[in-house]
Design a protein around this motif. Sequence first.
Motif, short mmCIF file in Angstrom:
data_model
loop_
_atom_site.label_atom_id
_atom_site.label_comp_id
_atom_site.label_asym_id
_atom_site.label_seq_id
_atom_site.Cartn_x
_atom_site.Cartn_y
_atom_site.Cartn_z
N UNK A 1 49.12 39.18 36.48
CA UNK A 1 48.76 37.87 35.96
C UNK A 1 49.12 37.77 34.47
N UNK A 2 49.28 36.54 34.04
CA UNK A 2 49.38 36.26 32.61
C UNK A 2 47.97 36.27 32.05
N UNK A 3 47.73 37.13 31.07
CA UNK A 3 46.36 37.30 30.55
C UNK A 3 45.83 36.02 29.91
N UNK A 4 46.70 35.31 29.21
CA UNK A 4 46.26 34.12 28.48
C UNK A 4 45.93 32.97 29.42
N UNK A 5 46.79 32.74 30.44
CA UNK A 5 46.63 31.56 31.31
C UNK A 5 45.95 31.89 32.63
N UNK A 6 45.97 33.14 33.02
CA UNK A 6 45.41 33.51 34.31
C UNK A 6 46.33 33.24 35.47
N UNK A 7 47.57 32.81 35.19
CA UNK A 7 48.53 32.50 36.26
C UNK A 7 49.12 33.79 36.83
N UNK A 8 49.27 33.79 38.15
CA UNK A 8 49.93 34.91 38.82
C UNK A 8 51.42 34.85 38.51
N UNK A 9 51.98 35.94 37.98
CA UNK A 9 53.40 35.93 37.61
C UNK A 9 54.23 36.93 38.40
N UNK A 10 53.59 37.78 39.20
CA UNK A 10 54.38 38.71 40.04
C UNK A 10 53.49 39.23 41.14
N UNK A 34 31.84 38.38 26.04
CA UNK A 34 31.91 37.09 26.72
C UNK A 34 32.98 37.14 27.81
N UNK A 35 32.64 36.61 29.02
CA UNK A 35 33.60 36.55 30.12
C UNK A 35 34.70 35.56 29.79
N UNK A 36 35.95 35.90 30.08
CA UNK A 36 37.08 35.03 29.79
C UNK A 36 37.68 34.43 31.05
N UNK A 37 38.14 35.27 31.95
CA UNK A 37 38.77 34.75 33.17
C UNK A 37 38.35 35.59 34.38
N UNK A 38 38.41 34.93 35.54
CA UNK A 38 38.19 35.61 36.81
C UNK A 38 39.47 35.44 37.63
N UNK A 39 40.12 36.53 37.94
CA UNK A 39 41.39 36.54 38.68
C UNK A 39 41.11 37.13 40.05
N UNK A 40 41.32 36.35 41.08
CA UNK A 40 40.94 36.78 42.42
C UNK A 40 42.12 37.35 43.19
N UNK A 41 41.81 38.40 43.93
CA UNK A 41 42.76 39.00 44.85
C UNK A 41 42.05 39.31 46.14
N UNK A 42 42.76 39.81 47.15
CA UNK A 42 42.11 40.11 48.43
C UNK A 42 41.39 41.46 48.38
N UNK A 43 40.27 41.52 49.02
CA UNK A 43 39.53 42.76 49.19
C UNK A 43 39.27 43.47 47.86
#
Length: 1502
Positions: free
Chosen positions: A1062-1071, A1028-1037
């Motif tokens: 990213x934070x795996x659980x929340x999907x937030x960019x952390x660095x 099952x898909x969990x999160x989609x984390x977008x970046x450039x290119x």
Amino acid sequence: MAILLTEVKLTPTLRDKRWDKMAQNPPFACHHPRGKTLTKPQNRTPSKKFRKSDPGAQALHDDEEHLSPIAAEETPGTSFEGVEQVAVCQTTNYYHIENVGNAIFGDNHSTVNQTFTDTLLKRLPDSRETNDPAHLIFDIAKTVTEISEAPIMQHIQHNVDAVERRIASTATQLLSLKERLGEWPDDVEHNSDIELFGSILSAELKHIYQLQSDPASTEATVDEDKKSQIAEIFNRVNDARMRFELGTSIRLYSMVYAIGEKLKRSLKDQLKVSDAADYKYAGEDMETLYRVPCTHGTRVRILEMIKAWANHGKQSIFWLFGPAGSGKSTIAYTIARRFELTSDLNDTITLGGNFFCSRQVKEARHESQIIRTIAYHLALKCKPFADALDRSGKFEAVHQGVRAQIQGLLIGPWKESRSASEGTLPSRCDYLFVVDAADELVNDGGSKFLRELLAVLDKHELLPGLKFLVTSRSDPKLVEYVESFERKELYRLQDVEKDEVQADIKLYLQERFPHFAGCREMETLLAFAGGLFICAATIDRYLEPASGRFTESEQRDIIRRLSDGDATGTGSLDTLYSAILSEALRGYTGKILGTRIEALYTFLCVAEPTTTTFQHSRGFSGFSSRQLGWGLEPVMARPLKLTHTHTHTTTVDELLSVYSISAAVLSSLHAVLYTDAQHHILSYHKSFSDFMFDPTRCPAAFWRDPALLHRQLTESCFRVMNTKPSGLRFNIANIPTSFRFDRNDDAFKEEVKANIPAVLDYSCRSWSHHLTLASEATVDDPLRKVLSDFLQLHHNHAILANQLTQVASFALYFSASPAALSTPHLYISALTTWQRDGEPFSHWRKHFNGVPRFTTKGEEGSYPLVKIPVGHRVYAIALACGDTQIIIGLEDGSVRVWNLMTGEAGQVLRCHSRKVRSVASSSDGARIVSGSDDCSMCVWNAETGGIEYKCAHTDTVYSVALSTDGTRIASASGHLVHVWDGKTGKVVMQLDGHKDYVRSVTFSRDGTTMASGAWDGSVRTWDAVTGEAQRVLMGPLVAFSVTFSADGSQVAAGFHNLVLVWNTATGEECWRKELPGHNSVNSVSFSADGTHVVAGFSGGRVWAWNLSTDEELKVLQGHTGPVHAVAFLSDGKHIVSGSEDGSVYVWDMVTAHQEQGTARWEGYTNRVYSVSFSSDGTHIASGLGYNSICLWDAATGKQERVLEDHPGTVRSVAFSNDGTRIVSGSRDHSILVWDVADDTLIVSGSADKSARVWDALTGAELRHLKGHTSAVRSVAISSDGARVASGSDDYSICVWDAATGEEQRVLKGHTGRVGSVAFSEDGTRIVSGSPDGSIHIWDATTGEGRKVLTGHNTGGSNVAISNAGSQVASGSDGYSVRVWDVATGKEQTVLKGHTSWVNSVAFSYDGTQIVSGGNDDSIRVWALHPPYTSEVTEGEGGREAPTGWLLSPSNPNHYLMHVPPDAHLPQSPCTLVITRRRPSSSVDLSNAALGDQWQNCYTPFP
């Protein structure tokens, strides 16, 4: 005319062509030269025309009934000269000739008997034509043979007497000798055999020619005496020939034997053979390991089965397995003896080699030692194999895995030897290899070896002539693996039958205990042994029936007690071992009991067998001196708690106590322990140590924690090494010179042996073994202080840990470096070039003031600890086996395994047809997965290198990953992520969601989550179980790489010049880390603790950051191609990177930012237009393309000052003679004079198409020099200041009077603009250079041209002349600097290194160095008499590649120093490069203690 009747045996050719036809078709005719025809009539009337006095005629008379006369007819036939009548014997094909004429020998000879000797003397060769007796005697022999083989002599052979036959025979032998010798040696002075033979020939030749000169030889009759003399001469010559051939044969045999012995030694050295693994090995006193053959009458069936298989079986491998102690080794020993020492005529095979494994023997405990040893054994038995091995064996395989050794050292040479000797080998040329006790190999080496052997043989046709008998304990996994083979003829499994074993044990026990035969005790012993021969043998040694140690009654009592224990499985052994321990330690309590138990455990825990003996060194007193002669008692002292806590030393009395305790323990445990010829303590069987180390089997009263023992042994090792003066000391082996490698020092091994006693040798080699197995030391543990004292480290726990890490890195740096080939270079090279300058290295360096001075500078001044040159572009890496191995995916489609710590190559896995994009390893290192451009994924067995299965895809497999438990494999191909069952290779699910190619996939460590990155710029996380898909984390290119942190809380991805976390659980960019201007991030990796991240870039750099502080830890530059793979080692302190440049680097991250002597180049970013040396040679000034002047230290390249005031490019700089001022000329049409002392501006003036003379103090214009018709490019002033020279675009040089400004003369000769002019120091010469490619030397007084130097293909427009006026240097747009001899005009040398135009050159004041500056943004210093030369080898594309070794210019076999090639030391004769384009190093050897003075590099502190 005399009539001779003799018998002639015609040759088959003559008979077939002439006589058979006539004999088969009578009557026949043959034509006589006088017109008569010889025919054979129909009747068979015997011929009577012979003399019975003639021996040949008598022979004919004896067989006359078989003869028929030939009558004359007029029928045409075959012509026979001189034959009047022939008698033919049809039944025997012998032909008789009568009335032999004189056509051959002439009318003067009445008999053939006289003809041989007379003809020989007449036809002797002229002795005046040669002075060589050998050539002359060979010519005489040829003459004799020609006479003997004349046609008529063939017909009358029966009339030649024995003397003549002896002469002819000797002649034939001599000609045969000549044919074998070929040309007679010209130089016979150094060969006694040839010299003696020649002297005898000379003497006998004189006798022959004396006979020739005798007048009697010209008479019609030659007497018998002369013939006898000739025969005697030939007899003596023949005797000399035989002596010569015998001497030569012996000499040749000796030579062949010496060559064979040399080949044996060479093979043994190259193969690194394990002598102690040979079943016959017996050490110095014919006794080492306890090995005996089967007792007579036992193991009959299994022995016969093995012998039948060896002689007639089809299988290549016979694997005999069974439980510990079942007698496998005894069987193997018996078979080895049988096929080597006692084989019979019916055998079709002989022992080719053997390897008896033993964990107790260092040479016999590793699987890597087996193949190279049995290959050597086979070479001793089979010469064709030895020759093939020497000729084409891949000896580098001795440092590689088992598979590589089998292929390169056994299979390849064996096949070649069979092919080369096909049809010439004897019928009995099959060979058996015996490998015993494979389970004794460390690290499960036995299973690995057998798997590799089976896998390799399964891929090849059965090797004809080679068979393997392997014994080991049972291994269910290996059995299952073997059963999977389709070719069942490949192997034979034979479990040792228990019933048969029982019967054999009964025979053995009845022989040892005959008084119990038929008694209940015998049945009890048999039941107790439980089918284990080791148990029966141990009972025998325990009760010692032959020694009378126990009475029969006591024996019965012991047997009864044993029978009360567990007699199932290993229970009987446990009961027996427990009883032996109880008996041995009975009556001891408290400290005494503990001491004896710890002595026993020390015997079992040591890295190699200990010794209980010691020798007192004479002439010394006290422990520290006498310790030189002890065995391992000092090491044992600490575990036995016999050291003084306040001094940490051991007294002699205490060591005597250790010896006494050891001897007592050994004596009481004789049933399980024994000593070999060298008094090493060994156990009879590994089952005893297994029992002692297992707390569930060993009684609690006797069990001790081995980890604690190992910690105490570690401490003891360090104490021994640190004890003064008997411990380690500088140059303990008395190495005489640093110029050669240890292996080339003939006395090195003997010095090591003489100066390093057993206890110190053991401590140095084994402390790491004990430390690895030791329990963790507490903060207050004495081991910490011992370590810090030994390494001179800080006692603080945190600081000590960090320093130990640095020391470990240094040890890795040295051991993986070529500097390790020479012990002195630990200090001269490794310590000198080590980049770290913190503790403990700064403290260590205080002891070594006499090592070379090494400096590294540059924007990126780091280089790796280890460099592995793989040879192909690297696209993927994965760590395995506790970070000790690295799996590498390469462009050539192969997957390779390397030892990460040593850089040694291991297995090469081949299946893919195109580049390997990704590799992964299971957590236990048992499996390897690879993905390739050939649209496939392969799963490999890491132990055998065999493919378990291959999965096809429809597109390139960019990435593969293994779950931690190995149950799932993921692959990225096309737009999908495929998930496979790790065991079956079947697809479990496909993850669809990306809109473009998926470039990367990974599992979280706990196996619950997956992440993938694709060309669409997205990173997706998935549930690894359900998909099952969990999160989609977008970046450039494009997302080129994704990875999870160890705890799975974060996921990182590399994009184009960007790294995101990213934070795996929340999907937030952390660095986030952006790197503008840099290329794609091909690979990212977290450290084990998740605090750091590393990234590899297409530009060849590796970046590392601290995530919590955002600090850039290091930019690691060394790769020259894109970096496709990076990974942190589990310690978080080292990074591995792989690149398209064909290399894998190991970097030290903890101390990478503490580079010793490393600084960034500062002061310029552009072209160097002008350079100049100060008069004392200590400084260099450079004029740069960004309007400033830099002042540099000429020795180190350190920037000292920057002079900035020109608004334009600085085209020219020069020092004043006293070095206090610098003059500069700029494109801004100004000239500036600088005071170097206080950086004050003095004066300025214009330089527009004219030359001007200025007062350096006042700045006033003194003269304005006009005369050129175009721009002035260069000016120079003579050393006395009287004249000025100027070069112009008008192709001329003007010489001016500096005082008046008058033009003295114009020098013309160039066909292009004059770009550079210079005066010689004495002012008599002017040198000019032009883009027309020529350099002119002029007479400064007359203006006449003296020399024109040509050699530059294009523009030698800048020149300099040495102060002595003997040399000219020139730089050009051909990227080179050339040095010329002024007197001859010849080019002396070409200095290559610049990569663009050379704009300026200058000599140092003493003329020993040249400095050059160019458009490649670099300044280079060249030594005309360099202190070293750079050793080079052929690199990629045939280009020269430096090895890093600096050699003596006077002797290329003298190794001065090793500098890692990645340190960018310029190649000699260039000694310094100043550039910011890359790091650069310099070496100063002027004050270094090298060669036979190298010991002076060390200064001990008082």
